[in-house]
Design a protein around this motif. Structure first.
Motif, mmCIF file in Angstrom:
data_model
loop_
_atom_site.group_PDB
_atom_site.id
_atom_site.type_symbol
_atom_site.label_atom_id
_atom_site.label_comp_id
_atom_site.label_asym_id
_atom_site.label_seq_id
_atom_site.Cartn_x
_atom_site.Cartn_y
_atom_site.Cartn_z
ATOM 1 N N ASP A 191 -8.414 -3.096 -1.473
ATOM 2 C CA ASP A 191 -6.969 -3.165 -1.246
ATOM 3 C C ASP A 191 -6.312 -4.194 -2.168
ATOM 4 O O ASP A 191 -5.235 -3.941 -2.729
ATOM 5 C CB ASP A 191 -6.677 -3.509 0.217
ATOM 6 C CG ASP A 191 -7.021 -2.374 1.157
ATOM 7 O OD1 ASP A 191 -6.905 -1.200 0.750
ATOM 8 O OD2 ASP A 191 -7.420 -2.649 2.304
ATOM 9 N N GLY A 192 -6.960 -5.347 -2.339
ATOM 10 C CA GLY A 192 -6.414 -6.360 -3.227
ATOM 11 C C GLY A 192 -6.368 -5.891 -4.668
ATOM 12 O O GLY A 192 -5.366 -6.083 -5.370
ATOM 13 N N GLY A 232 -6.278 -8.916 -0.186
ATOM 14 C CA GLY A 232 -6.414 -7.630 0.494
ATOM 15 C C GLY A 232 -6.517 -7.729 2.003
ATOM 16 O O GLY A 232 -6.406 -6.720 2.704
ATOM 17 N N ARG A 266 -6.343 -2.780 -5.847
ATOM 18 C CA ARG A 266 -5.352 -1.715 -6.047
ATOM 19 C C ARG A 266 -3.940 -2.286 -6.129
ATOM 20 O O ARG A 266 -3.130 -1.850 -6.957
ATOM 21 C CB ARG A 266 -5.447 -0.693 -4.912
ATOM 22 C CG ARG A 266 -6.622 0.260 -5.054
ATOM 23 C CD ARG A 266 -6.710 1.209 -3.877
ATOM 24 N NE ARG A 266 -7.642 2.301 -4.142
ATOM 25 C CZ ARG A 266 -8.028 3.192 -3.228
ATOM 26 N NH1 ARG A 266 -7.563 3.107 -1.979
ATOM 27 N NH2 ARG A 266 -8.867 4.150 -3.552
ATOM 28 N N TYR A 267 -3.637 -3.237 -5.279
ATOM 29 C CA TYR A 267 -2.314 -3.844 -5.314
ATOM 30 C C TYR A 267 -2.076 -4.542 -6.656
ATOM 31 O O TYR A 267 -1.027 -4.355 -7.285
ATOM 32 C CB TYR A 267 -2.172 -4.844 -4.169
ATOM 33 C CG TYR A 267 -0.856 -5.587 -4.188
ATOM 34 C CD1 TYR A 267 0.274 -5.019 -3.610
ATOM 35 C CD2 TYR A 267 -0.749 -6.830 -4.797
ATOM 36 C CE1 TYR A 267 1.495 -5.692 -3.643
ATOM 37 C CE2 TYR A 267 0.463 -7.504 -4.838
ATOM 38 C CZ TYR A 267 1.576 -6.926 -4.259
ATOM 39 O OH TYR A 267 2.780 -7.579 -4.314
ATOM 40 N N HIS A 316 -4.500 -1.397 3.220
ATOM 41 C CA HIS A 316 -4.421 -0.010 3.686
ATOM 42 C C HIS A 316 -5.772 0.570 4.103
ATOM 43 O O HIS A 316 -5.838 1.383 5.018
ATOM 44 C CB HIS A 316 -3.777 0.856 2.606
ATOM 45 C CG HIS A 316 -2.443 0.337 2.160
ATOM 46 N ND1 HIS A 316 -1.364 0.212 3.018
ATOM 47 C CD2 HIS A 316 -2.022 -0.119 0.957
ATOM 48 C CE1 HIS A 316 -0.334 -0.293 2.362
ATOM 49 N NE2 HIS A 316 -0.702 -0.508 1.109
ATOM 50 N N ASP A 362 -1.591 -2.057 -9.473
ATOM 51 C CA ASP A 362 -0.278 -1.420 -9.409
ATOM 52 C C ASP A 362 0.839 -2.375 -9.829
ATOM 53 O O ASP A 362 1.891 -1.924 -10.308
ATOM 54 C CB ASP A 362 -0.014 -0.897 -8.001
ATOM 55 C CG ASP A 362 -0.934 0.265 -7.628
ATOM 56 O OD1 ASP A 362 -1.604 0.817 -8.532
ATOM 57 O OD2 ASP A 362 -0.998 0.600 -6.426
ATOM 58 N N GLU A 363 0.613 -3.668 -9.640
ATOM 59 C CA GLU A 363 1.613 -4.673 -10.006
ATOM 60 C C GLU A 363 1.471 -5.148 -11.457
ATOM 61 O O GLU A 363 2.239 -5.996 -11.907
ATOM 62 C CB GLU A 363 1.516 -5.877 -9.065
ATOM 63 C CG GLU A 363 1.970 -5.573 -7.648
ATOM 64 C CD GLU A 363 3.474 -5.314 -7.562
ATOM 65 O OE1 GLU A 363 4.244 -6.165 -8.034
ATOM 66 O OE2 GLU A 363 3.851 -4.250 -7.034
ATOM 67 N N LEU A 392 0.900 -13.752 0.668
ATOM 68 C CA LEU A 392 0.115 -12.722 1.353
ATOM 69 C C LEU A 392 -0.958 -13.290 2.279
ATOM 70 O O LEU A 392 -1.254 -12.692 3.318
ATOM 71 C CB LEU A 392 -0.538 -11.804 0.317
ATOM 72 C CG LEU A 392 0.421 -10.917 -0.480
ATOM 73 C CD1 LEU A 392 -0.336 -10.137 -1.548
ATOM 74 C CD2 LEU A 392 1.184 -9.955 0.435
ATOM 75 N N GLU A 416 0.149 -6.408 4.839
ATOM 76 C CA GLU A 416 1.145 -5.763 3.976
ATOM 77 C C GLU A 416 0.508 -4.831 2.960
ATOM 78 O O GLU A 416 1.125 -3.849 2.549
ATOM 79 C CB GLU A 416 1.976 -6.813 3.240
ATOM 80 C CG GLU A 416 2.859 -7.651 4.129
ATOM 81 C CD GLU A 416 3.668 -8.647 3.311
ATOM 82 O OE1 GLU A 416 4.211 -8.260 2.260
ATOM 83 O OE2 GLU A 416 3.739 -9.816 3.721
ATOM 84 N N ILE A 417 -0.701 -5.138 2.532
ATOM 85 C CA ILE A 417 -1.332 -4.317 1.491
ATOM 86 C C ILE A 417 -2.703 -3.794 1.901
ATOM 87 O O ILE A 417 -3.322 -3.033 1.155
ATOM 88 C CB ILE A 417 -1.452 -5.103 0.168
ATOM 89 C CG1 ILE A 417 -2.412 -6.288 0.305
ATOM 90 C CG2 ILE A 417 -0.084 -5.573 -0.316
ATOM 91 C CD1 ILE A 417 -2.732 -6.957 -1.028
#
Length: 199
Positions: free
Chosen positions: A88-89, A74, A91-92, A81, A95-96, A30, A78-79
């Motif tokens: 952003d980091g 973040g 949340r990703y 948002h 979720d993972e 990333l 790609e992530i």
């Protein structure tokens, strides 16, 4: 992006090396394409490895180094948002299925709460509990004594560099006018613990 193997839990000390290696792999995917940002991340992870000796237990050291590898993911388009990289980091990673302690360290690293206020994202950042304590201090030390291209700096040099890089009307610049004295105390606590451990 990640391997299909289940990620190690925070309590599974047998898999701490896998945790760090997975973090490095994800960061390379990333952040690697982002040029000097990748140099910064690699240097922060190296510093975190050195700072990690202040912690008793392989697991705590692995959590710190993992968060260091992941703290700037973040920034990836790609992530990214919201364009607020700690949120952003985090949340990703949430979720993972990454461990909660690591997710919260990424969310709140290096005074993110101050920038969240400037961006009107404080409520969103509050999705993640604030992980106040030695790990957050140690991550701040690693991040805030490492320049944007991976060079080692003092805390004051790093803050001066941030304020020069962002114009006065930028949320980052405005945030650091408030955050700088608070984060200086965080870095000093980490330095004191490190010095005490070396004595």
């Amino acid at each position: 992006m990640m391997k299909d193997d289940p990620r190690p839990s925070e309590s599974d000390s047998r898999n701490v090396l896998e945790l760090v290696l997975n973090a490095r792999q994800l960061a390379a995917e990333l952040v690697g394409p982002l040029g000097t940002r990748w140099l910064h991340v690699k240097a922060v992870a190296k510093c975190a490895t050195e700072v990690g000796r202040e912690f008793v237990g392989e697991e705590m050291r692995a959590v710190l180094v993992t968060a260091a590898w992941l703290h700037d993911i973040g920034y990836s388009p790609e992530i990214g948002h919201t364009r607020f990289h700690p949120l952003d980091g985090a949340r990703y990673l949430r979720d993972e299925g990454w461990p909660e302690t690591i997710v919260n360290l990424v969310a709140h690293h290096s005074g993110a709460r101050f920038e969240a206020e400037q961006r009107g994202l404080a409520a969103e950042l509050a999705e993640f509990p604030f992980p106040d304590g030695p790990l957050l201090d140690a991550l701040a030390l690693a991040d805030l004594t490492t320049g944007p291209s991976g060079e080692r700096l003092t805390y004051d040099e790093r803050i001066a560099e941030i304020l020069r890089r962002y114009p006065e009307d930028d949320p980052v610049h405005r945030a650091w006018l408030t955050a700088a004295p608070v984060l200086r105390e965080s870095v000093q606590r980490a330095e004191a613990r490190l010095a005490a451990g070396s004595a």
